[in-house]
Design a protein around this motif. Structure first.
Motif, mmCIF file in Angstrom:
data_model
loop_
_atom_site.group_PDB
_atom_site.id
_atom_site.type_symbol
_atom_site.label_atom_id
_atom_site.label_comp_id
_atom_site.label_asym_id
_atom_site.label_seq_id
_atom_site.Cartn_x
_atom_site.Cartn_y
_atom_site.Cartn_z
ATOM 1 N N UNK A 143 -6.436 -15.907 1.097
ATOM 2 C CA UNK A 143 -6.423 -14.473 1.404
ATOM 3 C C UNK A 143 -5.003 -13.955 1.619
ATOM 4 N N UNK A 144 -4.794 -12.731 1.197
ATOM 5 C CA UNK A 144 -3.504 -12.081 1.364
ATOM 6 C C UNK A 144 -3.719 -10.654 1.845
ATOM 7 N N UNK A 145 -2.800 -10.210 2.686
ATOM 8 C CA UNK A 145 -2.888 -8.885 3.274
ATOM 9 C C UNK A 145 -1.638 -8.072 3.009
ATOM 10 N N UNK A 146 -1.848 -6.789 2.785
ATOM 11 C CA UNK A 146 -0.737 -5.868 2.808
ATOM 12 C C UNK A 146 -0.406 -5.475 4.232
ATOM 13 N N UNK A 147 0.636 -4.689 4.397
ATOM 14 C CA UNK A 147 1.060 -4.281 5.727
ATOM 15 C C UNK A 147 0.365 -3.029 6.227
ATOM 16 N N UNK A 148 -0.327 -2.354 5.359
ATOM 17 C CA UNK A 148 -1.112 -1.211 5.765
ATOM 18 C C UNK A 148 -0.416 0.121 5.554
ATOM 19 N N UNK A 149 -1.220 1.149 5.434
ATOM 20 C CA UNK A 149 -0.725 2.512 5.342
ATOM 21 C C UNK A 149 -1.596 3.402 6.219
ATOM 22 N N UNK A 169 -5.043 1.608 6.806
ATOM 23 C CA UNK A 169 -5.784 1.029 5.693
ATOM 24 C C UNK A 169 -4.983 -0.109 5.090
ATOM 25 N N UNK A 170 -5.654 -1.228 4.931
ATOM 26 C CA UNK A 170 -5.019 -2.446 4.457
ATOM 27 C C UNK A 170 -5.601 -2.887 3.124
ATOM 28 N N UNK A 171 -4.742 -3.302 2.263
ATOM 29 C CA UNK A 171 -5.132 -3.926 1.016
ATOM 30 C C UNK A 171 -5.279 -5.426 1.239
ATOM 31 N N UNK A 187 0.832 -1.193 0.000
ATOM 32 C CA UNK A 187 0.000 0.000 0.000
ATOM 33 C C UNK A 187 0.872 1.249 0.000
ATOM 34 N N UNK A 188 0.336 2.306 -0.568
ATOM 35 C CA UNK A 188 1.000 3.591 -0.546
ATOM 36 C C UNK A 188 -0.046 4.690 -0.647
ATOM 37 N N UNK A 219 -9.560 -2.704 3.672
ATOM 38 C CA UNK A 219 -9.998 -2.729 5.051
ATOM 39 C C UNK A 219 -9.329 -1.592 5.797
ATOM 40 N N UNK A 220 -9.859 -1.272 6.937
ATOM 41 C CA UNK A 220 -9.210 -0.300 7.791
ATOM 42 C C UNK A 220 -9.397 -0.685 9.248
ATOM 43 N N UNK A 221 -8.471 -0.231 10.051
ATOM 44 C CA UNK A 221 -8.540 -0.491 11.475
ATOM 45 C C UNK A 221 -8.098 0.750 12.230
ATOM 46 N N UNK A 222 -9.024 1.289 12.995
ATOM 47 C CA UNK A 222 -8.742 2.435 13.841
ATOM 48 C C UNK A 222 -8.280 1.949 15.204
ATOM 49 N N UNK A 223 -7.557 2.784 15.941
ATOM 50 C CA UNK A 223 -7.096 2.376 17.266
ATOM 51 C C UNK A 223 -8.247 1.948 18.163
ATOM 52 N N UNK A 224 -8.103 0.794 18.779
ATOM 53 C CA UNK A 224 -9.119 0.295 19.679
ATOM 54 C C UNK A 224 -10.342 -0.293 19.020
ATOM 55 N N UNK A 225 -10.334 -0.370 17.711
ATOM 56 C CA UNK A 225 -11.481 -0.897 16.998
ATOM 57 C C UNK A 225 -11.103 -2.131 16.193
ATOM 58 N N UNK A 226 -12.116 -2.889 15.843
ATOM 59 C CA UNK A 226 -11.909 -4.052 14.996
ATOM 60 C C UNK A 226 -11.661 -3.611 13.560
ATOM 61 N N UNK A 227 -10.945 -4.436 12.849
ATOM 62 C CA UNK A 227 -10.743 -4.174 11.439
ATOM 63 C C UNK A 227 -12.074 -4.293 10.709
ATOM 64 N N UNK A 228 -12.340 -3.342 9.846
ATOM 65 C CA UNK A 228 -13.591 -3.333 9.124
ATOM 66 C C UNK A 228 -13.355 -3.258 7.628
#
Length: 115
Positions: free
Chosen positions: A103-109, A94-96, A6-7, A37-46
């Protein structure tokens, strides 16, 4: 073997825009379901949204519908997330995500929306 990078993340003021990119390799991208997907602090990934292999069907979470746009360029093995009218509550990593057989995941940005 599969790599998603991700970038485009960063700091933006409320109401601003960002465009995230996810470059895929080691994957038959044109046949993969791609998601953000995205994950905010203290929240589940959505799930933010998904786009089918040809881009024929795109789905969005209600929280971003009308503001975010997912697109893909299969020739470039890249999926995009255009984010407009950003709100502080959009702040998250934010994760790709790719799915093709596995399933495959990016490391997030990191996206931070703040004044």
């Amino acid at each position: 073997q599969v790599l998603l990078v991700e970038s485009g993340g960063g700091l933006v003021q409320p109401g601003g825009s960002l465009r995230l990119s996810c470059a895929a390799s080691g994957l038959t991208f044109s046949s993969a379901l791609m998601s953000w997907y995205r994950q905010a602090p203290g929240k589940e990934r959505e799930l933010v949204g998904s786009i089918t292999s040809t881009g024929a069907r795109i789905n969005y979470a209600d929280s971003v519908k009308g503001r975010f746009t997912i697109s893909r360029d299969n020739a470039k093995n890249t999926v995009y997330l255009q984010m407009n009218r950003l709100k502080p509550e959009d702040t998250a990593v934010y994760y790709c995500h790719a799915y093709r057989w596995n399933p495959y995941w990016g490391q997030g940005t990191q996206v931070t929306v703040s004044s």
